[in-house]
Design an enzyme around this catalytic site. Structure first.
Site, short mmCIF file in Angstrom:
data_model
loop_
_atom_site.label_atom_id
_atom_site.label_comp_id
_atom_site.label_asym_id
_atom_site.label_seq_id
_atom_site.Cartn_x
_atom_site.Cartn_y
_atom_site.Cartn_z
N CYS A 1 3.57 -45.78 35.81
CA CYS A 1 4.62 -45.20 37.21
C CYS A 1 5.64 -46.53 38.22
O CYS A 1 6.23 -46.66 38.41
CB CYS A 1 4.40 -44.47 37.61
SG CYS A 1 2.45 -44.78 38.77
N ARG B 1 -2.40 -46.47 27.73
CA ARG B 1 -2.72 -47.24 28.75
C ARG B 1 -1.23 -48.02 28.49
O ARG B 1 -0.77 -48.31 27.82
CB ARG B 1 -3.70 -48.54 28.34
CG ARG B 1 -3.75 -49.27 29.12
CD ARG B 1 -4.29 -48.72 31.02
NE ARG B 1 -5.02 -50.20 31.39
CZ ARG B 1 -4.54 -50.93 32.17
NH1 ARG B 1 -3.01 -50.85 31.99
NH2 ARG B 1 -4.87 -52.16 33.18
N CYS C 1 5.45 -40.54 32.93
CA CYS C 1 4.27 -39.89 33.35
C CYS C 1 3.41 -39.60 32.07
O CYS C 1 3.50 -38.05 31.62
CB CYS C 1 3.83 -39.32 34.25
SG CYS C 1 1.99 -39.34 34.41
N SER D 1 -7.28 -49.44 23.93
CA SER D 1 -6.21 -50.04 22.54
C SER D 1 -6.61 -49.66 21.81
O SER D 1 -7.05 -48.56 20.82
CB SER D 1 -7.46 -51.04 23.17
OG SER D 1 -6.45 -52.44 22.06
N CYS E 1 -3.28 -45.59 33.33
CA CYS E 1 -1.94 -46.18 33.07
C CYS E 1 -1.29 -47.30 33.49
O CYS E 1 -0.65 -48.05 32.95
CB CYS E 1 -1.49 -45.57 32.36
SG CYS E 1 0.30 -45.37 32.54
N CYS F 1 -4.44 -38.60 37.43
CA CYS F 1 -4.26 -39.63 36.90
C CYS F 1 -4.67 -40.25 35.49
O CYS F 1 -5.99 -40.19 35.52
CB CYS F 1 -4.12 -40.52 37.94
SG CYS F 1 -2.97 -42.16 37.06
N THR G 1 -6.61 -58.97 22.51
CA THR G 1 -8.11 -58.68 22.71
C THR G 1 -8.95 -60.61 22.83
O THR G 1 -9.47 -60.90 24.00
CB THR G 1 -9.53 -57.96 21.74
OG1 THR G 1 -8.59 -56.60 22.03
CG2 THR G 1 -9.88 -58.13 22.69
#
Lengths: 539, 250
Positions: free
Chosen positions: A514, A294, A484, A49, A511, A508, A330
């Site tokens: 895709c 992310r 990606c 974050s 996130c 990977c 958050t």
């Protein structure tokens, strides 16, 4: 194994829920077993974050967090909001939602590590390295827990020598807090038709780097947000620069996943952003120490689905609590977890039977500051659909004149349906990385510490194996190779003069882009083996 | 029969480390830590001996800060019967000191066999097993890729240059594990939960009364030189010429 409550995901929402459950149980002298499953190798390993955190929910959950040493060490001090053109940076007036007095620049991963310790001290069982892979249902179709992922399968799915089957965790109530676009939450949405009366969810992709800088421009507590360059006027997004302690700077770019040009590469936009004349000097001579990405939820109030179903609830960003103009979620995610904890307790005590009005988590949240805040902000994100300046104008009207009380609600569309065919889109020529300020994908993925054990089935599953070369490549020129941020998707020579899609699943970073953006909705992101994925240190 | 398995808490093998800016060591703040992979192999081997009925008790020991409890809990989840943490603020004792501490533990625990990783992936020393065996006057089977224990004897197949070499050791003995000895199991979720309730003793290293003085001093820790960008050559001749005269590698 039986538990009273199983929580999927040790992020801010899941941990806040676990803490609140055990706090209430202790107050009442009840025995309540709470277990939290986490797919990362440790708590925080998959957390990424910005982040500036508003401590409001933390104040309510653990009022003594300061004495207990919560890692909120850098108060946000100076707010700057810039509009970038190719060469210039023009200061704009920061809208009131973006004022950060009283907030802290943090590593959300470290905050989660700290929350996990508090939860364990309260008797919560936290199990990192065990992804929930399957939802368990009873005869009536209610959720009765989850099963963890199998370990040690061969690429073809057969059992390997060290095969270890997943374990069924049975729960009286199950809470899903998998974060943005959770793989089980996605199944729940379909099975219980939870999105039946809300807008489609809309997403952004955030790419973040952590730097150790050597510049006199570093100033702990400094907060800079930008809009404009390098993104074109039709693409929603913006950057953040948060100056932490110990000469560190968190830098990131968020790109709305409703972008239209299939040639756009969020990763390369992020690299290019750092080369802006107003930005670059901060990074000259510095070192990049971490990288990650992310997806995040941007739909807000009108995209929030139903959160209750027989046997459990969804909380946190699996449902979507980010406040777009505040660029924060958050506090809302934590509050949603805490509210879900109360709803779970009422169900377990029989005070709010399943399916009644009192049982509806969304209605419960309506009574809290979470929904008031999201409702006020609801028209900001969709206003940007027409571009940056119409968006800023409409947002300013909404914020200053209407104060979030507009009699209308603007709506969202599905991100995956927004791509234009490549034939009518303009290719973008991105500059080559210089290896000092800008980097390529592989050098970046290296810094995410991501790891997937070799010899397991690919965790990115294509529903139709022919679709990439039947639709994605001919119509959209293979956009997955560009959106990606970890170089998972690659079109390579198939040996017959054509191309085929190669999935480098080991790269990977979880996130979920895709699964969101694929134009044919052909990719199912599933959990890999336990403990696999990135190992983010301070993101 | 009793086996002692020393386990070390190290930076996880997936984490890219970097030197601290002041060059005094490696920055491990917030890096994921786990059990040294060679020690996992040692744990796995000890468990196989126990499951094979050869060994009755497996004791794991770790030396360092209170955080090493996590590492010992993993050892207990593997199946160790109990664990011992020798606590100290110093976490980077050198092998000579570790071997002294372990010798004192061996004197108290009296195991028949010590199985340990051949090296830790953080300092790569590969010395502790040898030093411990020397200090105890026990036989040592290092770089083990196969281990059989029967009739008071440990038969250790060692990886040597170009092949293997099998030695027989009378017990008690020290065995250090190489990569090909076994593939450690995945920890089972129920075992991880059980491990939280198994006995874990904590004692201060100082109580053992051994000499903890370091014999070496770290002068500098530096990152390897950055790789420069590649160059494109026009012909094979140019490539050969530049390899020969510029890079001087052929």
């Amino acid at each position: 194994m039986p538990f009273d409550v199983v929580i999927v995901g040790a992020g801010p929402a899941g941990l806040a829920a676990a803490i609140r459950l055990r706090q209430r149980a202790t107050e009442q002298g009840e025995d309540l077993s709470v277990c939290v499953l986490e797919k990362g190798s440790e708590v925080g390993a998959h957390i990424l974050s910005g982040a500036i955190v508003e401590p409001r929910a933390l104040d309510e959950l653990l009022p003594d967090w300061r004495e207990q040493g919560a890692p909120l060490n850098t108060p946000a001090r100076k707010d700057r909001f810039l509009w970038l053109t190719r060469r210039r940076a023009i200061p704009l007036m920061a809208p009131p939602q973006m004022h950060n007095k009283g907030n802290y620049i943090v590593s959300l991963g470290n905050l989660c590590r700290w929350l996990a310790r508090q939860a364990e001290a309260l008797g919560v069982e936290i199990l990192p390295g065990f992804p929930a892979a399957e939802i368990l249902y009873d005869d009536q179709g209610a959720v009765r827990g989850v099963a963890t992922a199998d370990m040690g399968r061969n690429p073809d799915g057969s059992e390997g020598l060290r095969f270890e089957p997943g374990v069924e965790l049975h729960a009286r109530q199950t809470l899903f807090c998998e974060g943005c676009h959770g793989s089980l939450a996605k199944q729940l949405m379909t099975r219980f038709d939870l999105r039946r009366d809300c807008d489609p969810q809309t997403y952004g992709l955030g790419i973040k780097e952590l730097w150790e800088v050597d510049s006199p421009l570093h100033e702990p507590g400094r907060v800079v947000h930008t809009v404009g360059w390098p993104l074109d006027n039709g693409t929603y997004g913006g950057s953040f620069l948060y100056h932490l302690d110990e000469r560190r700077v968190a830098v990131g770019l968020i790109v709305g996943l409703d972008y239209a040009n299939p040639y756009l590469s969020p990763f390369e936009e992020m690299q290019r952003f750092k080369t802006h004349p107003a930005i670059r000097p901060l990074f000259e001579g510095g070192r990049r120490i971490a990288y990650g990405a992310r997806a995040l939820v941007e739909g807000g109030w009108q995209s929030l689905p139903r959160l209750s179903f027989p046997g459990g609830f969804i909380a946190g960003d699996s449902s979507g609590f980010l406040n777009v103009p505040k660029i924060k979620g958050t506090h809302n995610a934590m509050k949603s977890g805490m509210t879900a904890a109360e709803a779970i307790l009422d169900r377990l005590r029989g005070e709010a039977p399943e399916g009644t009005d009192a049982d509806d988590l969304r209605q419960r949240l309506e009574a809290t500051w979470v929904m008031r805040e999201l409702r006020r902000a609801r028209n900001i994100r969709p206003a940007f659909r027409r571009g940056l300046w119409p968006g800023i104008t409409l947002s300013a009207m909404d914020t200053y004149l209407l104060r979030g009380r507009a009699p209308w609600t603007l709506h969202h569309r599905e991100d995956h349906a927004q791509l234009r065919p490549a034939a009518v889109s303009r290719p973008i020529d991105y500059p080559r990385p210089d290896g000092r300020i800008t980097f390529d994908r592989l050098a970046s993925v290296f810094l995410s510490n991501t790891h997937h054990e070799e010899g397991q089935p690919v965790h990115l599953k294509l529903r139709d194996a022919t679709k990439p070369t039947a639709l994605n490549l001919p119509v959209y020129d293979g956009p997955e190779a560009r959106y990606c941020p970890a170089g998972v998707y690659e079109y390579v020579d198939n040996g017959n003069g054509g191309q085929r899609l190669q999935i480098n699943a080991q790269n990977c970073v979880h996130c979920k882009t895709c699964d969101i953006k694929d134009p044919g909705q052909n990719i199912d992101w599933c959990v890999p083996q336990g403990g696999d994925g990135p190992n983010y240190p301070d993101l | 029969m009793k086996v002692l398995v020393p386990v070390k808490r190290v930076v996880d093998y997936n984490v890219r480390v970097r030197p601290r800016p002041d060059g005094t060591g490696v920055d491990t703040a917030h890096a994921k830590m786990s059990m040294n992979p060679f020690d996992e192999i040692a744990m796995e081997e000890a468990m196989r001996l126990k499951e094979g009925g050869v060994v009755d008790e497996v004791v794991a020991v770790s030396i360092g800060s209170g955080d090493c409890q996590d590492t010992l809990r993993s050892a207990l989840a593997f199946g160790a019967d109990r664990a011992l943490l020798l606590e100290s603020d110093t976490t980077d004792f050198e092998p000579v000191v570790i071997s002294r501490i372990l010798a004192a533990v061996v004197a108290e625990e009296a195991p028949d066999l010590v199985i340990m990783g051949k090296q830790a992936i953080d300092d790569d020393c590969n010395q502790t097993a040898q030093m411990l065996a020397g200090r105890l006057g026990w036989g040592q089977g290092t770089f083990a890729c196969r281990l059989e224990v029967q009739d008071g004897e440990a038969r250790v197949t060692r990886e040597v240059d170009g092949g293997t070499r099998t030695v027989a050791l009378s017990l008690p003995a020290v065995v250090s594990t190489d990569l090909r000895l076994n593939e450690p199991r995945y920890l089972k979720l129920p075992n991880i939960m059980k491990a939280k309730k198994k006995p874990l003793d904590r004692r201060a290293v100082a109580e053992l009364g051994v000499d903890l003085t370091a014999r070496t001093r770290v002068v500098a820790v530096t990152a390897p030189p950055e790789r420069g960008p590649g160059v494109r050559v026009a012909s094979v001749e140019e490539l050969l010429d530049r390899l020969k005269n510029e890079a001087q590698v052929i």
